[in-house]
Design a protein around this motif. Structure first.
Motif, PDB file in Angstrom:
ATOM      1  N   TYR A 118       0.822  -1.207   0.000  1.00  0.00           N
ATOM      2  CA  TYR A 118       0.000   0.000   0.000  1.00  0.00           C
ATOM      3  C   TYR A 118       0.860   1.263   0.000  1.00  0.00           C
ATOM      4  O   TYR A 118       2.025   1.246   0.382  1.00  0.00           O
ATOM      5  CB  TYR A 118      -0.905   0.039   1.240  1.00  0.00           C
ATOM      6  CG  TYR A 118      -1.748  -1.186   1.429  1.00  0.00           C
ATOM      7  CD1 TYR A 118      -2.839  -1.452   0.599  1.00  0.00           C
ATOM      8  CD2 TYR A 118      -1.470  -2.089   2.456  1.00  0.00           C
ATOM      9  CE1 TYR A 118      -3.623  -2.573   0.770  1.00  0.00           C
ATOM     10  CE2 TYR A 118      -2.248  -3.224   2.644  1.00  0.00           C
ATOM     11  CZ  TYR A 118      -3.317  -3.463   1.802  1.00  0.00           C
ATOM     12  OH  TYR A 118      -4.093  -4.578   1.971  1.00  0.00           O
ATOM     13  N   ALA A 171       0.174   5.773   0.726  1.00  0.00           N
ATOM     14  CA  ALA A 171      -0.769   6.849   1.084  1.00  0.00           C
ATOM     15  C   ALA A 171      -0.004   8.163   1.107  1.00  0.00           C
ATOM     16  O   ALA A 171       0.879   8.359   1.939  1.00  0.00           O
ATOM     17  CB  ALA A 171      -1.422   6.588   2.434  1.00  0.00           C
ATOM     18  N   THR A 176      -0.658  12.037   1.715  1.00  0.00           N
ATOM     19  CA  THR A 176      -1.761  12.802   2.272  1.00  0.00           C
ATOM     20  C   THR A 176      -1.316  14.002   3.086  1.00  0.00           C
ATOM     21  O   THR A 176      -0.239  13.985   3.691  1.00  0.00           O
ATOM     22  CB  THR A 176      -2.628  11.889   3.174  1.00  0.00           C
ATOM     23  OG1 THR A 176      -3.713  12.620   3.719  1.00  0.00           O
ATOM     24  CG2 THR A 176      -1.799  11.309   4.307  1.00  0.00           C
ATOM     25  N   ARG A 223      -5.053  13.818  -0.920  1.00  0.00           N
ATOM     26  CA  ARG A 223      -4.960  12.466  -0.362  1.00  0.00           C
ATOM     27  C   ARG A 223      -5.043  11.464  -1.501  1.00  0.00           C
ATOM     28  O   ARG A 223      -6.068  11.347  -2.159  1.00  0.00           O
ATOM     29  CB  ARG A 223      -6.052  12.194   0.670  1.00  0.00           C
ATOM     30  CG  ARG A 223      -5.935  10.776   1.238  1.00  0.00           C
ATOM     31  CD  ARG A 223      -6.751  10.562   2.491  1.00  0.00           C
ATOM     32  NE  ARG A 223      -8.178  10.616   2.255  1.00  0.00           N
ATOM     33  CZ  ARG A 223      -9.094  10.197   3.150  1.00  0.00           C
ATOM     34  NH1 ARG A 223      -8.698   9.733   4.328  1.00  0.00           N
ATOM     35  NH2 ARG A 223     -10.365  10.283   2.873  1.00  0.00           N
ATOM     36  N   HIS A 243      -4.184   7.337  -2.277  1.00  0.00           N
ATOM     37  CA  HIS A 243      -3.833   6.095  -1.579  1.00  0.00           C
ATOM     38  C   HIS A 243      -4.503   4.897  -2.246  1.00  0.00           C
ATOM     39  O   HIS A 243      -5.383   5.050  -3.110  1.00  0.00           O
ATOM     40  CB  HIS A 243      -4.280   6.171  -0.117  1.00  0.00           C
ATOM     41  CG  HIS A 243      -5.777   6.213   0.037  1.00  0.00           C
ATOM     42  ND1 HIS A 243      -6.557   5.080   0.084  1.00  0.00           N
ATOM     43  CD2 HIS A 243      -6.641   7.264   0.130  1.00  0.00           C
ATOM     44  CE1 HIS A 243      -7.829   5.418   0.204  1.00  0.00           C
ATOM     45  NE2 HIS A 243      -7.910   6.745   0.226  1.00  0.00           N
ATOM     46  N   ASN A 244      -4.083   3.713  -1.825  1.00  0.00           N
ATOM     47  CA  ASN A 244      -4.756   2.483  -2.232  1.00  0.00           C
ATOM     48  C   ASN A 244      -5.035   1.593  -1.021  1.00  0.00           C
ATOM     49  O   ASN A 244      -5.010   0.370  -1.111  1.00  0.00           O
ATOM     50  CB  ASN A 244      -3.923   1.726  -3.272  1.00  0.00           C
ATOM     51  CG  ASN A 244      -2.603   1.204  -2.703  1.00  0.00           C
ATOM     52  OD1 ASN A 244      -2.161   1.644  -1.627  1.00  0.00           O
ATOM     53  ND2 ASN A 244      -1.967   0.274  -3.407  1.00  0.00           N
ATOM     54  N   TYR A 245      -5.279   2.236   0.137  1.00  0.00           N
ATOM     55  CA  TYR A 245      -5.569   1.511   1.377  1.00  0.00           C
ATOM     56  C   TYR A 245      -6.889   0.738   1.250  1.00  0.00           C
ATOM     57  O   TYR A 245      -7.774   1.118   0.462  1.00  0.00           O
ATOM     58  CB  TYR A 245      -5.673   2.485   2.542  1.00  0.00           C
ATOM     59  CG  TYR A 245      -4.356   2.900   3.162  1.00  0.00           C
ATOM     60  CD1 TYR A 245      -3.176   2.219   2.880  1.00  0.00           C
ATOM     61  CD2 TYR A 245      -4.297   3.979   4.039  1.00  0.00           C
ATOM     62  CE1 TYR A 245      -1.974   2.595   3.457  1.00  0.00           C
ATOM     63  CE2 TYR A 245      -3.103   4.366   4.633  1.00  0.00           C
ATOM     64  CZ  TYR A 245      -1.941   3.676   4.337  1.00  0.00           C
ATOM     65  OH  TYR A 245      -0.762   4.051   4.923  1.00  0.00           O
ATOM     66  N   VAL A 298     -10.142   2.795   5.465  1.00  0.00           N
ATOM     67  CA  VAL A 298     -10.418   4.192   5.129  1.00  0.00           C
ATOM     68  C   VAL A 298     -11.736   4.642   5.749  1.00  0.00           C
ATOM     69  O   VAL A 298     -11.837   5.742   6.313  1.00  0.00           O
ATOM     70  CB  VAL A 298     -10.441   4.394   3.605  1.00  0.00           C
ATOM     71  CG1 VAL A 298     -10.828   5.831   3.257  1.00  0.00           C
ATOM     72  CG2 VAL A 298      -9.089   4.057   2.999  1.00  0.00           C
ATOM     73  N   HIS A 345       0.769  10.148  11.770  1.00  0.00           N
ATOM     74  CA  HIS A 345       0.801  11.538  11.306  1.00  0.00           C
ATOM     75  C   HIS A 345       1.469  12.436  12.339  1.00  0.00           C
ATOM     76  O   HIS A 345       2.267  13.313  11.998  1.00  0.00           O
ATOM     77  CB  HIS A 345      -0.620  12.039  11.026  1.00  0.00           C
ATOM     78  CG  HIS A 345      -1.235  11.423   9.812  1.00  0.00           C
ATOM     79  ND1 HIS A 345      -2.500  11.750   9.362  1.00  0.00           N
ATOM     80  CD2 HIS A 345      -0.762  10.494   8.940  1.00  0.00           C
ATOM     81  CE1 HIS A 345      -2.778  11.053   8.278  1.00  0.00           C
ATOM     82  NE2 HIS A 345      -1.741  10.279   8.011  1.00  0.00           N
ATOM     83  N   THR A 360       7.115   5.879   6.749  1.00  0.00           N
ATOM     84  CA  THR A 360       6.521   7.186   6.449  1.00  0.00           C
ATOM     85  C   THR A 360       7.587   8.244   6.229  1.00  0.00           C
ATOM     86  O   THR A 360       8.528   8.354   7.023  1.00  0.00           O
ATOM     87  CB  THR A 360       5.581   7.625   7.592  1.00  0.00           C
ATOM     88  OG1 THR A 360       4.450   6.759   7.621  1.00  0.00           O
ATOM     89  CG2 THR A 360       5.103   9.062   7.396  1.00  0.00           C
ATOM     90  N   CYS A 404       4.168  10.882   2.984  1.00  0.00           N
ATOM     91  CA  CYS A 404       3.954   9.815   2.007  1.00  0.00           C
ATOM     92  C   CYS A 404       4.371   8.517   2.690  1.00  0.00           C
ATOM     93  O   CYS A 404       5.523   8.379   3.112  1.00  0.00           O
ATOM     94  CB  CYS A 404       4.762  10.043   0.735  1.00  0.00           C
ATOM     95  SG  CYS A 404       4.437   8.807  -0.555  1.00  0.00           S
ATOM     96  N   SER A 405       3.427   7.600   2.834  1.00  0.00           N
ATOM     97  CA  SER A 405       3.689   6.345   3.539  1.00  0.00           C
ATOM     98  C   SER A 405       3.603   5.158   2.590  1.00  0.00           C
ATOM     99  O   SER A 405       2.826   5.165   1.628  1.00  0.00           O
ATOM    100  CB  SER A 405       2.676   6.148   4.671  1.00  0.00           C
ATOM    101  OG  SER A 405       2.809   7.129   5.661  1.00  0.00           O
TER     102      SER A 405
END
Length: 249
Positions: free
Chosen positions: A39, A41, A43, A57, A59-61, A66, A81, A123, A136-137
């Motif tokens: 994955y 993210a 954001t 944001r 992402h493909n979580y 989500v 975060h 992250t 960006c994670s």
């Protein structure tokens, strides 16, 4: 398997060419997979229920995670975060307890992430004066390990991806309408932010107290703010002064 240098070159090329968020999502999906992550993210750290289109944001979580995350409006309070605000380089999620003091709720959030398909991750923080903080994670599913050898590439990819997102979403333009201060006005704002009174600033800079008061008054007028505390915050956001200037670190 593609070398780290090859992955970097491929991703940098795709990110440079990206003209839409969809292009950048495709590039992130490719580099994430190549690095062994499930994955990604990218954001801003904001409450997306109220931020609207003012934040990014991508992402493909998993949808389940989500939905749980958004229902609790965790954009600002999420422990990962918050941890990203305590460092300027990338960190694994196992390092989060070394960066911030975890609360019972923080541990609950991390556990719920695992239950919904998000395991360990890495992250890369993004701090730009005048903008919301972000990151960006890259993450793996529970039971999988983050490959330590790939982290330098993940650091580069995360930083480059966030800058590409800023470009695509029009956040990188220089604000030509931002107020400008004279050197003396900036000096007075800086010493004010350090907690000095007008009399103390005058002694430090070799000016009269009346002159210092006038400089700060004019600075407030240029920024169109009523209070000195707001003036200091605006000067920080515009990069006119920095936290290291204030605290001399």
């Amino acid at each position: 398997m593609m070398s780290g240098l090859g992955m970097a070159r491929e991703f940098f090329g795709l990110a440079r060419q990206a003209s839409t968020n969809a292009d950048l999502v495709q590039a992130l999906a490719c580099v994430s997979s190549n690095m062994g992550f499930d994955y990604f993210a990218l954001t801003h750290h904001v409450d997306f229920a109220s931020a609207g289109h003012a934040a990014v944001r991508l992402h493909n979580y998993p949808d389940d995670w989500v939905a749980w995350f958004d229902a609790r409006r965790l954009g600002v309070s999420d422990p990962v975060h918050r941890a990203s605000q305590a460092t300027s380089i990338g960190f694994t999620w196992q390092q989060v307890p070394e960066l911030i003091r975890l609360t019972t709720n923080d541990r609950h959030v991390l556990q719920c992430a695992r239950e919904r398909g998000i395991g360990d991750g890495f992250t890369v923080p993004a701090h730009v004066p005048g903008e919301a903080t972000g990151s960006c994670s890259f993450a793996v599913a529970p039971g999988r390990c983050v490959l330590v050898d790939i982290l330098p590439l993940a650091q580069l990819a995360g930083a480059f991806a966030f800058e590409a997102a800023r470009r695509i979403n029009g956040m990188r333009s220089l604000n030509t309408h931002a107020p400008t201060l004279t050197e003396r006005q900036r000096d007075c704002v800086l010493w004010m932010a350090r907690g000095k009174t007008d009399w103390e600033i005058a002694r430090i800079l070799g000016l009269s107290q009346e002159t210092v008061t006038q400089h700060l008054k004019q600075a407030r007028e240029r920024y169109d703010v009523p209070k000195r505390s707001v003036l200091a915050v605006r000067a920080l956001f515009d990069g006119l002064i920095s936290f290291s200037d204030i605290f001399r670190r």
